[in-house]
Design an enzyme around this catalytic site. Structure first.
Site, PDB file in Angstrom:
ATOM      1  CE  LYS A  74       0.452 -31.009 -10.937  1.00 37.90           C
ATOM      2  NZ  LYS A  74       1.372 -31.658  -9.933  1.00 37.90           N
ATOM      3  CB  SER A 130      12.893 -30.268  -4.152  1.00 40.21           C
ATOM      4  OG  SER A 130      11.794 -30.560  -3.971  1.00 40.21           O
ATOM      5  CD  GLN A 156       6.834 -32.201  -4.842  1.00 40.10           C
ATOM      6  OE1 GLN A 156       7.322 -33.143  -4.761  1.00 40.10           O
ATOM      7  NE2 GLN A 156       6.032 -32.026  -5.921  1.00 40.10           N
ATOM      8  CG  ASP A 208       6.724 -29.924 -13.313  1.00 41.43           C
ATOM      9  OD1 ASP A 208       7.567 -30.791 -12.892  1.00 41.43           O
ATOM     10  OD2 ASP A 208       6.132 -29.247 -12.367  1.00 41.43           O
ATOM     11  CE  LYS A 263      10.437 -33.423 -10.859  1.00 42.68           C
ATOM     12  NZ  LYS A 263       9.979 -32.585  -9.401  1.00 42.68           N
ATOM     13  NE  ARG A 268       7.308 -36.122 -15.632  1.00 39.56           N
ATOM     14  CZ  ARG A 268       6.627 -35.107 -15.132  1.00 39.56           C
ATOM     15  NH1 ARG A 268       7.214 -34.024 -14.639  1.00 39.56           N
ATOM     16  NH2 ARG A 268       5.372 -35.333 -14.589  1.00 39.56           N
ATOM     17  NE  ARG A 315       3.946 -31.433 -15.189  1.00 42.00           N
ATOM     18  CZ  ARG A 315       2.838 -30.580 -15.062  1.00 42.00           C
ATOM     19  NH1 ARG A 315       2.031 -30.095 -16.138  1.00 42.00           N
ATOM     20  NH2 ARG A 315       2.295 -30.355 -13.871  1.00 42.00           N
TER      21      ARG A 315
HETATM   22  C1  S3P Z   1       6.020 -28.794  -7.369  1.00 43.21           C
HETATM   23  C2  S3P Z   1       7.374 -29.070  -7.252  1.00 43.21           C
HETATM   24  C3  S3P Z   1       8.133 -29.566  -8.361  1.00 43.21           C
HETATM   25  C4  S3P Z   1       7.334 -29.873  -9.447  1.00 43.21           C
HETATM   26  C5  S3P Z   1       5.932 -30.682  -9.186  1.00 43.21           C
HETATM   27  C6  S3P Z   1       5.202 -29.629  -8.366  1.00 43.21           C
HETATM   28  C7  S3P Z   1       5.367 -28.212  -6.178  1.00 43.21           C
HETATM   29  O1  S3P Z   1       8.892 -30.745  -7.691  1.00 43.21           O
HETATM   30  O2  S3P Z   1       8.097 -31.042 -10.138  1.00 43.21           O
HETATM   31  O3  S3P Z   1       5.239 -30.976 -10.289  1.00 43.21           O
HETATM   32  O4  S3P Z   1       4.334 -27.791  -6.394  1.00 43.21           O
HETATM   33  O5  S3P Z   1       5.983 -27.688  -5.208  1.00 43.21           O
HETATM   34  P1  S3P Z   1      10.292 -30.678  -6.700  1.00 43.21           P
HETATM   35  O6  S3P Z   1      10.061 -29.615  -6.158  1.00 43.21           O
HETATM   36  O7  S3P Z   1      10.316 -31.886  -5.988  1.00 43.21           O
HETATM   37  O8  S3P Z   1      11.166 -30.587  -7.966  1.00 43.21           O
END
Ligand code: S3P
Length: 429
Positions: free
Chosen positions: A21, A167, A169, A314, A341, A345, A387
């Protein structure tokens, strides 16, 4: 939709899981702002990744669906996106809203981003605040804390940002904004989170370097690259744990991504006593993939915390299932991020595993699980969280009698075909 699950006999099976993903999202986004055409193979056709495709199309980028898992992105270069006529709807996808915000911060036009009820309650100040520091205008409910977000970008200046949370993200959002900023942008995180953005940006020709926990990026154009997406280790995790907890089972998941920032689950399963082998390793665009085989044994409880948490963030719901089946106590710490999340969770998995008879308690930043081996089937809820739904299904493989997972349609967010793969385990060869 209800998903019905019954106990799994000792099986020896080879399966595969859909594309990763995180990598699928990034391939679409980088392809959109690169010069040239990016072909993506083994793209994840899950709802979250379609949300990214929808948003990218609304920004004026042509995305061709050559086959169900083969896409072509006709890149428009860093300056080629256009103002969307309507709101961008990211659905349930945190990766879409946070990463695309970094790209939109570099655009001299207005974009409005929204999503489902879960997304509208997830923290956005973590990206809004640093993107504002770079010079973008970012508005959102409660002073930018929550979506809908409105972004008017352009004229960014590089910053050195120390993020309080590990993170990917946040890191990726700022690195993407850094492509449009004047100067060298750096992001330092408290522990290493997944580095797919760094690897893919480097493959697309960005000037990007990582030293310890800091990544530096310079502005500059990207060049389209073919991407082969490995199988998602976070989806494989359900079957890897099944291999570890179903007595006498051996499960192989083929062509799974083995990026070291994602393989914490393998380290923990091994520490718990599972037998894991990896074979047929290959590499593409900086990512490694291979076949993973797991054979069960009686697992034992372990401590999980610190720097390994981002490497298995995750997988904590499935690891909770492994811990429920293990001998002794498992304590998971430093995992407070799980509260924000797709669902809370920690609370969701503790509530649902208790329905099977598990001894599990939520702590301030994690879980405390006392293992056992006698569970009864249960009717459980998904909390609209893919999940959690799959973790409950996994528990159904080792619980006596029937298990029903309510609201299981959310599994399509990350793992279309989960039910068919699960069913294939019961078919005798
Ligand atoms: C992800 C980063 C993670 C993860 C998410 C996908 C990504 O989140 O939990 O399912 O693709 O960068 P965080 O970076 O906020 O922890």
């Amino acid at each position: 939709m209800d998903l019905e699950v019954k106990p799994l006999p000792p099986v020896i099976k080879n399966i595969s899981v859909p594309g990763d993903k995180s990598i699928s999202h990034r391939a679409v986004m980088l392809g959109a702002i690169a010069n040239g055409t990016t072909t993506i193979d083994n793209f994840l056709p899950g709802q979250d990744c379609w949300s990214t495709v929808r948003c990218i199309r609304q920004l004026g980028v042509e995305v061709k669906e050559l086959a169900p898992t083969r896409l072509q992105i006709l890149g428009r270069g860093l300056g080629g996106l256009s103002e969307p006529e309507d709101c961008l709807d990211v659905g349930n996808s945190g990766t879409t809203i946070r990463l695309i915000s970094g790209i939109l911060a570099g655009q001299d036009f207005l974009s409005v981003l929204t999503g489902d009820a879960s997304i509208r309650h997830r923290p956005m100040a973590r990206i809004a605040e640093p993107l504002r520091r770079m010079g973008a205008q970012v508005w959102g409910r409660e002073n930018g804390r929550f979506a809908p977000l409105a972004i008017r970008g352009g004229h960014l200046q590089a910053i050195d940002y120390l993020t309080p949370v590990a993170s990917a993200q946040i890191k990726s959002s700022l690195l993407l904004a850094g492509l449009f900023a004047q100067g060298v942008t750096s992001v330092t995180e408290p522990a290493l989170s997944r580095d797919h953005s760094e690897k893919m940006l480097a493959a697309f020709g960005a000037n990007i370097q990582t030293q310890d926990l800091t990544t530096f990026i310079q502005p500059g154009p990207l060049t389209a690259q073919p991407i082969i997406v490995p199988g998602d280790i976070s989806s494989a995790a359900f079957f890897l744990v099944a291999g570890a907890i179903v007595p006498g089972a051996t499960l192989t998941v083929r062509k799974v991504g083995l990026n070291p920032t994602r393989t914490g689950i393998l380290d923990i399963l091994e520490e718990m006593g599972a037998n894991i082998t990896i074979s047929h390793q290959t590499r593409s665009s900086g990512e490694t993939m291979g076949d993973i085989t797991v054979t069960g044994d009686r697992l034992k409880g372990v401590g999980i915390g610190g720097g390994i948490i981002p490497r298995l963030i995750d997988e904590i719901p499935v690891l909770a299932v492994a811990a429920a089946m293990a001998e002794g106590t498992t304590i998971i710490r430093d995992a407070a991020e799980l509260k924000v999340k797709e669902s809370n969770r920690l609370q969701a998995i503790a509530t649902e595993l208790r329905r099977f008879g598990a001894n599990i308690a939520e702590t301030e930043d994690g879980l405390r699980i006392q293992g056992s081996s006698a569970f009864k089937g249960a009717v459980c809820e998904s909390y609209h969280d893919h999940r959690i739904a799959m973790a409950c299904a996994l528990m159904g493989l080792v619980a006596q009698g029937q298990t029903i997972v309510r609201g299981a349609e959310c599994i399509d967010i990350s793992f279309p075909g989960f039910q068919d793969t699960l069913r294939s385990l019961y078919i005798e060869a």
